[in-house]
Design a protein around this motif. Structure first.
Motif, PDB file in Angstrom:
ATOM      1  N   MET A  95     -21.037  -1.990  15.832  1.00  0.00           N
ATOM      2  CA  MET A  95     -22.235  -2.696  15.172  1.00  0.00           C
ATOM      3  C   MET A  95     -22.170  -4.154  14.826  1.00  0.00           C
ATOM      4  N   LEU A  96     -20.837  -4.546  15.150  1.00  0.00           N
ATOM      5  CA  LEU A  96     -20.415  -5.909  14.908  1.00  0.00           C
ATOM      6  C   LEU A  96     -20.498  -6.316  13.371  1.00  0.00           C
ATOM      7  N   ASP A  97     -20.369  -5.447  12.639  1.00  0.00           N
ATOM      8  CA  ASP A  97     -20.313  -5.629  11.378  1.00  0.00           C
ATOM      9  C   ASP A  97     -18.973  -6.024  10.749  1.00  0.00           C
ATOM     10  N   PHE A  98     -18.260  -7.169  11.181  1.00  0.00           N
ATOM     11  CA  PHE A  98     -16.910  -7.364  11.059  1.00  0.00           C
ATOM     12  C   PHE A  98     -16.603  -7.624   9.663  1.00  0.00           C
ATOM     13  N   GLY A  99     -17.580  -8.295   8.799  1.00  0.00           N
ATOM     14  CA  GLY A  99     -17.114  -8.286   7.518  1.00  0.00           C
ATOM     15  C   GLY A  99     -17.115  -7.301   6.677  1.00  0.00           C
ATOM     16  N   LEU A 100     -17.629  -6.273   6.924  1.00  0.00           N
ATOM     17  CA  LEU A 100     -17.682  -4.884   6.220  1.00  0.00           C
ATOM     18  C   LEU A 100     -16.289  -4.268   6.605  1.00  0.00           C
ATOM     19  N   VAL A 101     -16.236  -4.359   7.812  1.00  0.00           N
ATOM     20  CA  VAL A 101     -14.782  -3.735   8.276  1.00  0.00           C
ATOM     21  C   VAL A 101     -13.533  -4.242   7.571  1.00  0.00           C
ATOM     22  N   ARG A 102     -13.577  -5.604   7.664  1.00  0.00           N
ATOM     23  CA  ARG A 102     -12.383  -6.344   7.073  1.00  0.00           C
ATOM     24  C   ARG A 102     -12.603  -6.136   5.499  1.00  0.00           C
ATOM     25  N   GLU A 103     -13.538  -6.002   4.814  1.00  0.00           N
ATOM     26  CA  GLU A 103     -13.308  -5.844   3.611  1.00  0.00           C
ATOM     27  C   GLU A 103     -12.876  -4.513   3.158  1.00  0.00           C
ATOM     28  N   ALA A 104     -13.517  -3.422   3.872  1.00  0.00           N
ATOM     29  CA  ALA A 104     -12.862  -2.086   3.505  1.00  0.00           C
ATOM     30  C   ALA A 104     -11.474  -1.844   3.763  1.00  0.00           C
ATOM     31  N   LEU A 105     -10.952  -2.646   4.890  1.00  0.00           N
ATOM     32  CA  LEU A 105      -9.557  -2.477   5.271  1.00  0.00           C
ATOM     33  C   LEU A 105      -8.695  -3.093   4.214  1.00  0.00           C
ATOM     34  N   ARG A 106      -9.221  -4.093   3.682  1.00  0.00           N
ATOM     35  CA  ARG A 106      -8.501  -4.761   2.565  1.00  0.00           C
ATOM     36  C   ARG A 106      -8.083  -3.800   1.553  1.00  0.00           C
ATOM     37  N   GLU A 107      -9.229  -3.222   1.095  1.00  0.00           N
ATOM     38  CA  GLU A 107      -9.513  -2.280   0.061  1.00  0.00           C
ATOM     39  C   GLU A 107      -8.655  -0.936   0.289  1.00  0.00           C
ATOM     40  N   ARG A 108      -8.688  -0.490   1.665  1.00  0.00           N
ATOM     41  CA  ARG A 108      -7.732   0.430   1.731  1.00  0.00           C
ATOM     42  C   ARG A 108      -6.474   0.339   1.588  1.00  0.00           C
ATOM     43  N   GLY A 109      -5.984  -0.963   1.993  1.00  0.00           N
ATOM     44  CA  GLY A 109      -4.605  -1.186   1.566  1.00  0.00           C
ATOM     45  C   GLY A 109      -4.111  -1.618   0.343  1.00  0.00           C
ATOM     46  N   LEU A 110      -5.217  -1.764  -0.583  1.00  0.00           N
ATOM     47  CA  LEU A 110      -4.921  -2.091  -2.164  1.00  0.00           C
ATOM     48  C   LEU A 110      -4.877  -0.488  -2.567  1.00  0.00           C
ATOM     49  N   ILE A 111      -5.744   0.606  -2.320  1.00  0.00           N
ATOM     50  CA  ILE A 111      -5.673   1.958  -2.765  1.00  0.00           C
ATOM     51  C   ILE A 111      -4.298   2.406  -2.139  1.00  0.00           C
ATOM     52  N   LEU A 112      -3.887   2.315  -1.101  1.00  0.00           N
ATOM     53  CA  LEU A 112      -2.714   3.059  -0.543  1.00  0.00           C
ATOM     54  C   LEU A 112      -1.479   2.350  -1.320  1.00  0.00           C
ATOM     55  N   GLN A 113      -1.372   1.360  -1.456  1.00  0.00           N
ATOM     56  CA  GLN A 113      -0.175   0.638  -1.806  1.00  0.00           C
ATOM     57  C   GLN A 113       0.179   0.157  -3.570  1.00  0.00           C
ATOM     58  N   ARG A 114      -1.201  -0.147  -4.028  1.00  0.00           N
ATOM     59  CA  ARG A 114      -1.080  -0.579  -5.429  1.00  0.00           C
ATOM     60  C   ARG A 114      -1.843   0.207  -6.452  1.00  0.00           C
ATOM     61  N   LEU A 115      -3.012   0.362  -6.076  1.00  0.00           N
ATOM     62  CA  LEU A 115      -4.029   1.048  -6.933  1.00  0.00           C
ATOM     63  C   LEU A 115      -3.782   2.621  -7.448  1.00  0.00           C
ATOM     64  N   ALA A 116      -3.710   3.302  -6.268  1.00  0.00           N
ATOM     65  CA  ALA A 116      -3.813   4.920  -6.289  1.00  0.00           C
ATOM     66  C   ALA A 116      -2.763   5.375  -5.134  1.00  0.00           C
ATOM     67  N   PRO A 117      -1.338   4.938  -5.110  1.00  0.00           N
ATOM     68  CA  PRO A 117      -0.740   5.511  -4.050  1.00  0.00           C
ATOM     69  C   PRO A 117      -0.187   6.936  -4.467  1.00  0.00           C
ATOM     70  N   HIS A 118      -0.598   7.713  -5.484  1.00  0.00           N
ATOM     71  CA  HIS A 118      -0.207   9.053  -5.946  1.00  0.00           C
ATOM     72  C   HIS A 118      -1.471   9.701  -5.354  1.00  0.00           C
ATOM     73  N   LEU A 119      -2.628   9.092  -5.033  1.00  0.00           N
ATOM     74  CA  LEU A 119      -3.734  10.040  -4.684  1.00  0.00           C
ATOM     75  C   LEU A 119      -3.958   9.783  -3.032  1.00  0.00           C
ATOM     76  N   ALA A 120      -3.402   8.776  -2.681  1.00  0.00           N
ATOM     77  CA  ALA A 120      -3.979   8.296  -1.332  1.00  0.00           C
ATOM     78  C   ALA A 120      -2.618   8.335  -0.355  1.00  0.00           C
ATOM     79  N   ARG A 121      -2.994   8.711   0.928  1.00  0.00           N
ATOM     80  CA  ARG A 121      -1.793   8.859   1.868  1.00  0.00           C
ATOM     81  C   ARG A 121      -2.415   8.413   3.186  1.00  0.00           C
TER      82      ARG A 121
END
Length: 567
Positions: free
Chosen positions: A76-102
């Protein structure tokens, strides 16, 4: 620093909210509301959070359990949303909730040679490149033989090759509860089963709310300098209490998921399949698979969206197009339906409505946040609190939640490495300890302490062998669970992970919860009976052919605590 959402702390939170004005009051205990509470309280503001039902009882417990950028939004060419979501994905996995995410691995079967591999490969390459971190491995191209080796369940003629890529996964309901619990640990006053029944006004300005404590049947006022409406699909309903037309409207899109045992699909990887209208996921989930989702407009009961027989047949039909051994209705352990809060637009199709969010202030003192997707909850919360800060008229620190791990996250990698030692000292099997670490992180010590005090709590609960008896005591004592359905449907996933939907486990679970909550035998029986009726109503709804009759069948079971509005 209290870290428990205990019955005592709930009473204390309500007493504090009734006694003094807070800077920010958040309505809605889903992922965005809980995120708003954590954001505001970690900026040094006084904060209240109220939820009419249980934390994550709406949309935030009924997602696909993925944290992802959304590959289809690239098309859908919604690059901004994808970039933002991928950044948040990395934060959740690595820093914010590594015990709940995998990490979770997916296979995308290719049906056409050359051009499709080039087209899809370019999309996944861009997807990997837009991720801000290296939290997950990069994608790979597979031959048909390599794809069938990873997923023997696929029909050979259904693909010519495949792409393999990674995304993230977490238990949405537990993550939302941990957000609320972390906010409380930093000083927010947090209470579930507390329904907003009206707004307080001084002239045109909103100055607070009137709430009904559903557990003790009492009504009182909460004063606040700023109120955030973070009620998702109930946004328009909540706005109607203000007596003002909202600046935007939310449409509900229903997505249903099926849960089947892991042995029904022979695969070491998840699947992503393209359908005529959207994409279909087959997602590994412990000893199960989650198959979903649909995307259809829903205008009926928002609290209990019903999955119809037509919905279930659609998912089975689509997934069976690629499976060598088809699934049938007898393979389905659990079914759940959730609603996406989509911003109303010009598109008639809910699948084409934006997943971006918006923040507005329809009247002074009130901020509304709506739309968005689960993965970007933290950004939505930041923007909503920023809007509140703008109106507070004083200097407030910027958002810091990108650097605030949830409870259970600090020290998790080290504790995971010590899981063998934990198993030896607790007397539990290492596989059991791994399961507990993935649910509690470093707070596992609190669950193990319960077992140490009462070894009988170290036994699995009857009818749901994956969960220990201690977890039901802990859910009521520290995780804010007030009723049996809270534990069977959200603190655990027994309601969708067993063929009986949790009916066998219900009596023992109620007895364990009742010890903490002081239930009489009559109250325990009421909780068990209410849950049984809920399961019967859900099963009945799933035999109906259309949304209207499915909705009517699901509403045949009363709520354990009736809510007027459903925020």
């Amino acid at each position: 620093m209290t870290t428990a959402l205990s019955p005592t702390n709930r009473d204390a939170a309500l007493a504090a909210l009734a006694g003094a004005e807070v800077d920010v009051l958040v309505i809605g205990g889903g992922v965005v509301g809980a995120g708003c509470a954590l954001d505001a309280v970690t900026r040094g503001l006084t904060v209240g959070l109220v939820e009419a039902r249980d934390f994550a009882s709406g949309t935030s417990s009924r997602s696909s359990k993925l944290i992802h950028g959304g590959l289809r939004y690239l098309e859908m060419l919604d690059f901004g949303l994808v970039r933002e979501a991928l950044r948040e994905r990395g934060l959740i996995l690595q820093r914010l909730a590594p015990h709940l995410a995998r990490p979770v691995r997916f296979l995308y079967p290719l049906k056409h040679r050359a051009w499709e591999r080039l087209y899809a490969g370019a999309g996944v390459t861009l997807y990997d490149a837009m991720a801000w971190s290296h939290a997950l491995p990069r994608h790979r191209h597979l031959t048909r033989r390599g794809a069938l080796r990873a997923c023997p369940a696929l029909r050979k003629e259904s693909l010519v090759g495949a792409l393999q890529y990674y995304d993230g996964q977490l238990d949405d309901a537990r993550h939302t509860m941990f957000l609320a619990r972390t906010a409380a640990a930093y000083g927010a006053h947090v209470a579930s089963r507390t329904e907003v029944v009206g707004f307080l006004r001084e002239g045109e300005r909103v100055t607070g709310v009137r709430v009904h404590d559903l557990e003790h049947d009492r009504t009182f006022e909460i004063r606040a300098q700023q109120v955030i409406n973070a009620t998702g699909v109930w946004t328009d309903d909540t706005q109607s209490l203000v007596g003002e037309r909202g600046q935007f409207h939310v449409r509900a899109s229903k997505g249903i998921h099926l849960v089947v045992p892991r042995d029904r699909i022979r695969s070491s990887t998840g699947l992503i399949l393209r359908t005529a209208t959207s994409v279909l996921f087959v997602i590994p989930w412990g000893r199960h698979w989650i198959v979903g989702t649909t995307d259809t407009e829903w205008n009926l009961d928002k609290a209990h969206p019903a999955a119809s027989s037509k919905d279930i047949d659609y998912l089975l039909r689509e997934v069976n197009k690629v499976l060598s051994t088809p699934l049938d209705r007898a393979d389905v352990e659990g079914v759940y339906a959730g609603l996406r809060p989509l911003l109303s637009g010009e598109s008639e199709s809910t699948s084409k409505l934006s997943r971006e969010h918006t923040v507005g202030s329809p009247v002074p003192g009130l901020v509304v946040v709506a739309g968005g997707k689960y993965t970007t909850y933290r950004v939505m919360a930041r923007d909503a609190v920023d809007a509140c800060v703008h109106s507070l008229g004083r200097t407030v620190p910027r958002c810091v939640t990108d650097r605030v791990p949830l409870l259970g996250a600090d020290g998790y990698p080290a504790l995971w490495n010590r899981r063998g030692i934990l198993a030896a000292s607790s007397g539990l099997h290492v596989a059991r300890v791994e399961h507990l670490l993935g649910r509690y992180g470093t707070l596992i010590s609190e669950v193990l302490d319960l077992i140490r005090e009462d070894p009988d709590l170290g036994r699995p609960i009857e009818g749901a062998e994956d969960y220990l008896r201690a977890e039901f005591v802990y859910a009521a004592a520290a995780e804010g669970a007030r009723h049996l359905v809270d534990v069977l449907a959200r603190r655990t996933r027994i309601s969708i992970e067993t063929f009986d939907r949790g009916v066998v486990a219900a009596p023992e679970a109620a007895e364990l919860m009742g010890r903490v909550l002081g239930w009489t035998p009559e109250q325990r029986d009421r909780e068990v009976e209410n849950y049984r009726l809920r399961v019967e109503a859900e099963r009945a709804s799933q035999e109906q052919q259309d949304d209207e009759t499915a909705d009517a069948a699901r509403l045949g079971a009363p709520d354990v605590v009736p809510v007027r509005l459903g925020t």
